[in-house]
Motif scaffolding. Structure first.
Motif, PDB file in Angstrom:
ATOM      1  N   PRO A 184     109.499  71.120  12.857  1.00  0.00           N
ATOM      2  CA  PRO A 184     110.665  70.378  12.363  1.00  0.00           C
ATOM      3  C   PRO A 184     111.966  70.664  13.104  1.00  0.00           C
ATOM      4  CG  PRO A 184     110.083  72.135  10.838  1.00  0.00           C
ATOM      5  CD  PRO A 184     109.030  72.135  11.891  1.00  0.00           C
ATOM      6  N   ARG A 199     112.220  65.437   5.466  1.00  0.00           N
ATOM      7  CA  ARG A 199     111.448  66.611   5.007  1.00  0.00           C
ATOM      8  C   ARG A 199     111.018  66.398   3.548  1.00  0.00           C
ATOM      9  NH1 ARG A 199     113.680  71.744   8.402  1.00  0.00           N
ATOM     10  NH2 ARG A 199     114.286  70.489  10.167  1.00  0.00           N
ATOM     11  N   GLU A 215     104.245  73.777   8.730  1.00  0.00           N
ATOM     12  CA  GLU A 215     105.573  73.750   9.370  1.00  0.00           C
ATOM     13  C   GLU A 215     105.633  74.916  10.359  1.00  0.00           C
ATOM     14  OE1 GLU A 215     108.632  75.425   6.624  1.00  0.00           O
ATOM     15  OE2 GLU A 215     110.049  74.062   7.582  1.00  0.00           O
ATOM     16  N   ASP A 217     107.828  76.858  13.013  1.00  0.00           N
ATOM     17  CA  ASP A 217     109.278  76.895  13.280  1.00  0.00           C
ATOM     18  C   ASP A 217     109.700  78.060  14.179  1.00  0.00           C
ATOM     19  OD1 ASP A 217     111.960  76.260  13.174  1.00  0.00           O
ATOM     20  OD2 ASP A 217     112.295  77.276  11.263  1.00  0.00           O
ATOM     21  N   ILE A 232     111.123  73.225   5.349  1.00  0.00           N
ATOM     22  CA  ILE A 232     110.238  72.426   4.485  1.00  0.00           C
ATOM     23  C   ILE A 232     109.708  73.299   3.352  1.00  0.00           C
ATOM     24  CG2 ILE A 232     108.085  71.092   4.413  1.00  0.00           C
ATOM     25  CD1 ILE A 232     108.665  70.250   7.323  1.00  0.00           C
ATOM     26  N   ARG A 243     104.272  77.774   6.102  1.00  0.00           N
ATOM     27  CA  ARG A 243     105.248  77.962   7.177  1.00  0.00           C
ATOM     28  C   ARG A 243     104.755  79.014   8.165  1.00  0.00           C
ATOM     29  NH1 ARG A 243     110.586  77.342   8.370  1.00  0.00           N
ATOM     30  NH2 ARG A 243     111.649  79.171   9.175  1.00  0.00           N
TER      31      ARG A 243
END
Ligand SMILES: Cc1ncc(COP(=O)(O)O)c(C=O)c1O
Length: 410
Positions: A184, A199, A215, A217, A232, A243
């Protein structure tokens, strides 16, 4: 035994390995790395960004404090403390996280792989952004899944198009995704960021169509302009957001330490699957290094170093690229996504670009299927600002050579 006989043993490989065996090996483009040219190809941090001296002094004080424990299975107090260090930082970003919702991994790559192992069966469908991180594509391919690309624009994943695709699949009785993989923030390779509204909409779709959102990141903390949309995972109310993150871009890739934040019931499975062997020494080292706000200060310095490189790349592109070339405008991260004029094939042009003095990654590497032939990913993370300018000049020369000016009519 002579390597030439080993083909006779291919039948011993798993079905998935037999099916994917001919695929490109990660790093097959290493020759690019060795080329005598400005490296705008790989997302490597610039070498001076590594905290060599700080890691040496953290190692010394770790041994002083913990003695042999630092190297024992499981490590000592500092290795034990790392989950809390990470959970605390996640809470600062709005993620409600306890250490029981956290699983440490050997980098984000291992985090993605762990999620794949936990959720994917051969024949499942995985949705990815189109384009997406080639390392993730490589991992998904190992699991015998169908990989479907989803459209993107300047605000990231196009969730409107995604909603239409999901509805059409449901109506036609076609497979729905088990997992959707997204980057993202400062997406690899396009550099764009997914808006907050999208999102939220993505999470609604995950609930409606019952899939998990992974997600990834690694770049979120490397922001040079603007403010951060909530992660998110911070917006998730149904437990479907997972995540993945890493210290590769904020400490160094060589520490091979990352993590997953997810529902406790997911984390229990990650722990079970990955049982047996953790780099506890490295974990202790990072926890010791991160003490007293040192990691925060290092991230500020990194942002200053990368901002200067990003700015130089944007200036050079504006100054030097021939008309008809466009590019993304990232607020952070490592990458700029370039679209060349009609008629340029980025993969075919690469050898000439290397001769001119620059390397990049052709856009086609980042697609699950055909796509990206006119695109390239440029990384501003590795080279110095002066080299970036040289590299962009070399790229502009290569593009000009591919697109001779149209002769004016008499
Ligand atoms: C989106 C994305 N995910 C994961 C990784 C790999 O991270 P790690 O070095 O922690 O495995 C990268 C690095 O290039 C990346 O760009």
């Amino acid at each position: 035994m002579d390597g030439s006989d080993s083909d006779d043993l291919d039948h011993l490989f798993s079905e998935t390995v037999r099916e994917t065996k001919g695929g490109s090996v990660y790093g097959a483009w290493r020759s690019i790395r060795d080329a005598d040219a400005v490296p705008l190809s790989f997302g490597f941090p610039y070498p001076e960004s590594f905290p060599n001296d700080e890691l040496v002094s953290a190692a010394e004080s770790l041994f002083e404090y913990e003695g042999d424990c630092a190297l024992q299975y499981g490590g000592g107090e500092y290795a034990d403390a790392l989950p809390e260090v990470i959970a605390d930082r996640a809470r600062d970003r709005g993620i409600d996280c306890t250490t029981s919702q956290l699983h440490l991994t050997n980098g984000a790559t291992n985090a993605i792989d762990t999620v794949c192992q936990t959720f994917l069966d051969p024949g499942d469908t995985v949705f990815v952004e189109s384009p997406t991180f080639m390392g993730a594509l490589r991992l998904f391919r190992n699991y015998g899944v169908d990989i479907e690309g989803c459209e993107m624009d300047a605000d990231g994943l196009d969730v409107g198009a995604l909603a239409d695709e999901l509805a059409a699949r449901e109506a036609a009785g076609e497979p729905l995704p088990k997992l959707l993989y997204t980057i993202p923030n400062f997406h690899n390779p396009t550099g764009v960021t997914l808006s907050e509204g999208r999102r939220r909409r993505l999470l609604e779709l995950a609930e409606t169509y019952d899939f998990v959102v992974l997600e990834d990141d690694p770049y979120g903390q490397l922001r040079y302009d603007g403010s951060e949309p909530p992660p998110i995972r911070a917006l998730d109310r149904t437990g479907r957001a997972i995540r993945a993150n890493t210290f590769s871009k904020t400490v160094a890739p060589g520490v091979r330490t990352g993590w997953i934040i997810a529902e406790e019931s997911f984390v229990e499975q990650f722990e079970r699957i990955n049982a047996g062997g953790e780099p506890s020494y490295t974990r202790g080292l990072i926890a010791r290094y991160a003490e007293d706000g040192r990691l925060e200060r290092a991230i500020e310095e990194l942002c200053a170093g990368y901002r200067e490189r990003r700015d130089r790349m944007m200036e050079s592109l504006t100054e030097r690229m021939p008309a008809g070339t466009t590019w993304s405008d990232p607020d952070g991260g490592f990458f700029v996504w370039v679209e060349f004029p009609e008629g340029v094939d980025a993969e075919a042009m690469l050898p000439d670009a290397i001769d001119e003095g620059v390397t990049y990654l052709p856009g086609s590497f980042f697609y699950a299927d055909d796509g990206g032939t006119r695109h390239a990913r440029l990384s501003f993370s590795h080279a110095s600002p002066a080299e970036i300018d040289e590299g962009v000049a070399a790229l502009a020369a290569a593009v000009r050579a591919e697109t001779p000016p149209v002769e004016a009519d008499d």
